[in-house]
Design a protein around this motif. Structure first.
Motif, PDB file in Angstrom:
ATOM      1  N   SER A  72      30.963  49.191  11.763  1.00 57.15           N
ATOM      2  CA  SER A  72      30.498  49.858  12.975  1.00 57.15           C
ATOM      3  C   SER A  72      31.568  50.730  13.610  1.00 57.15           C
ATOM      4  O   SER A  72      32.771  50.489  13.449  1.00 57.15           O
ATOM      5  N   ALA A  73      31.120  51.729  14.353  1.00 59.27           N
ATOM      6  CA  ALA A  73      32.037  52.603  15.086  1.00 59.27           C
ATOM      7  C   ALA A  73      32.811  51.806  16.125  1.00 59.27           C
ATOM      8  O   ALA A  73      33.961  52.135  16.439  1.00 59.27           O
ATOM      9  N   GLU A  74      32.204  50.731  16.641  1.00 59.45           N
ATOM     10  CA  GLU A  74      32.869  49.927  17.663  1.00 59.45           C
ATOM     11  C   GLU A  74      34.108  49.229  17.095  1.00 59.45           C
ATOM     12  O   GLU A  74      35.144  49.158  17.748  1.00 59.45           O
ATOM     13  N   SER A  77      36.784  52.044  16.481  1.00 56.26           N
ATOM     14  CA  SER A  77      37.378  52.562  17.714  1.00 56.26           C
ATOM     15  C   SER A  77      38.257  51.514  18.389  1.00 56.26           C
ATOM     16  O   SER A  77      39.330  51.829  18.900  1.00 56.26           O
ATOM     17  N   THR A  78      37.817  50.251  18.382  1.00 58.93           N
ATOM     18  CA  THR A  78      38.582  49.194  19.055  1.00 58.93           C
ATOM     19  C   THR A  78      39.902  48.909  18.356  1.00 58.93           C
ATOM     20  O   THR A  78      40.962  48.865  18.992  1.00 58.93           O
ATOM     21  N   CYS A 186      34.131  63.499  18.501  1.00 56.50           N
ATOM     22  CA  CYS A 186      34.803  62.202  18.363  1.00 56.50           C
ATOM     23  C   CYS A 186      34.880  61.847  16.874  1.00 56.50           C
ATOM     24  O   CYS A 186      33.859  61.903  16.169  1.00 56.50           O
ATOM     25  N   CYS A 189      32.572  57.995  16.375  1.00 48.64           N
ATOM     26  CA  CYS A 189      31.117  57.858  16.526  1.00 48.64           C
ATOM     27  C   CYS A 189      30.366  59.182  16.392  1.00 48.64           C
ATOM     28  O   CYS A 189      29.143  59.193  16.337  1.00 48.64           O
ATOM     29  N   CYS A 222      32.082  55.475  22.430  1.00 50.17           N
ATOM     30  CA  CYS A 222      32.875  54.417  21.801  1.00 50.17           C
ATOM     31  C   CYS A 222      34.243  54.222  22.430  1.00 50.17           C
ATOM     32  O   CYS A 222      34.992  53.323  22.024  1.00 50.17           O
TER      33      CYS A 222
END
Length: 232
Positions: A72-74, A77-78, A186, A189, A222
Motif C-alpha cells: 500500500s501507498a500508506e 509513505s510512512t 506525489c 500515491c 498519504c
C-alpha cells in the motif's frame, strides 16, 4: 555518466526495523542482500541520518520485512518518507515483537527475518551492517515481492533522499523561469497538486504556485513531504 545505468541493477524493497530505549522505527530499504550461505548472513545498508541507524547501533538487532508487489501507498509513505524520531511508524499497522522489543512489520509482508549485527562498515554517508540471520518465516507464498524496478517504472515512485540509490534531480530550466503554473505529482500515491485548483482541504487557495506552498504542507492523501513531489 548516464545515471540510467544505476537503474539497471536489480533491487528488492524491504522495511528494515529496530528498537532501543523504548523507541522503535523502520525505513524502506532497497539494499538488503545475502552475502554468505553458511552461516547465512545479510548485508543491510542504512543512511547515517536515519533514526533507525541509531536504534540498530544501540540494540544490535535488525528486522527485515520483504514487501509484496501490491504494498500500500500508506506503508511506502510512512516508512519511506517520514522520520521515526517524533512518531511511531508502526502504530497504524500489524506487526510482531521479537526478542529485545524488535518490531517486524506484518502488513504487506511476504516474508520476514530477524538478524543480529556482527560487524559495521562505514561507507561515508551510509553504514553497512553485516548480520547473522537468527530466524525467518514465509507469510505469503503466493504474492510476488516488490522490486525497485517495478516501483519506479510502473508506480512512478522514486528513492527517498536517504536511500543509497537516490539521485538528486536537476531543477528543470522551465521551472526556474517560474512562469507557467506547473503541476506536481506525489511519488507514492499519485496525487497531483494543480495550482489552478489549490488544496481547499488544507486552506490552500486556487492559484497558489507549488513553490509558494507553506513548508508544513504535505500530500493530503498519504502525507509525503512536498520536497519529494515530481514536476509534471
Amino acid at each position: 555518466m548516464n545515471t540510467e545505468t544505476f537503474f539497471k541493477i536489480s533491487y528488492g524493497l524491504y522495511v528494515v526495523s529496530s528498537a532501543a530505549g523504548g523507541k522503535r522505527s523502520g525505513y524502506i530499504s532497497n539494499t538488503v542482500f545475502q552475502v554468505t550461505a553458511e552461516p547465512p548472513k545479510f548485508a543491510v545498508v542504512c543512511s547515517k541520518e536515519n533514526f533507525t541507524a541509531q536504534l540498530i547501533g544501540t540494540s544490535g538487532k535488525i528486522g527485515i520485512s520483504v514487501l509484496k508487489k501490491e504494498t500500500s501507498a500508506e506503508v511506502i509513505s510512512t516508512f519511506g518518507y517520514s522520520s521515526g524520531r517524533d512518531k511511531d511508524k508502526f502504530e497504524k499497522f500489524n506487526f510482531m515483537i521479537r526478542e529485545g522489543e524488535l518490531p517486524v512489520l506484518i502488513d504487506d509482508t511476504i516474508a520476514w527475518f530477524e538478524c543480529e549485527v556482527l560487524d559495521v562498515h562505514d561507507a561515508g554517508t551510509h553504514l553497512i551492517f553485516i548480520t547473522k540471520i537468527l530466524d525467518g518465516e514465509v507469510l505469503d507464498a503466493v504474492s510476488e515481492p516488490l522490486t525497485y524496478a517495478w516501483y519506479r517504472d510502473v508506480k512512478k515512485g522514486k528513492a527517498p533522499k536517504n536511500a543509497p540509490t537516490f539521485i538528486k534531480p536537476e531543477e528543470p530550466a522551465a521551472l526556474k523561469m517560474s512562469t507557467p503554473l506547473y503541476k506536481f505529482k506525489c511519488p507514492v500515491c499519485g496525487y497531483i497538486y494543480d495550482p489552478e485548483n489549490g488544496d481547499p482541504s488544507n486552506d490552500i487557495a486556487p492559484g497558489t504556485r507549488f513553490e509558494h506552498l507553506p513548508d508544513s504542507w504535505s500530500c493530503p492523501i498519504c502525507g509525503v513531504s512536498q520536497s519529494e513531489f515530481n514536476i509534471l
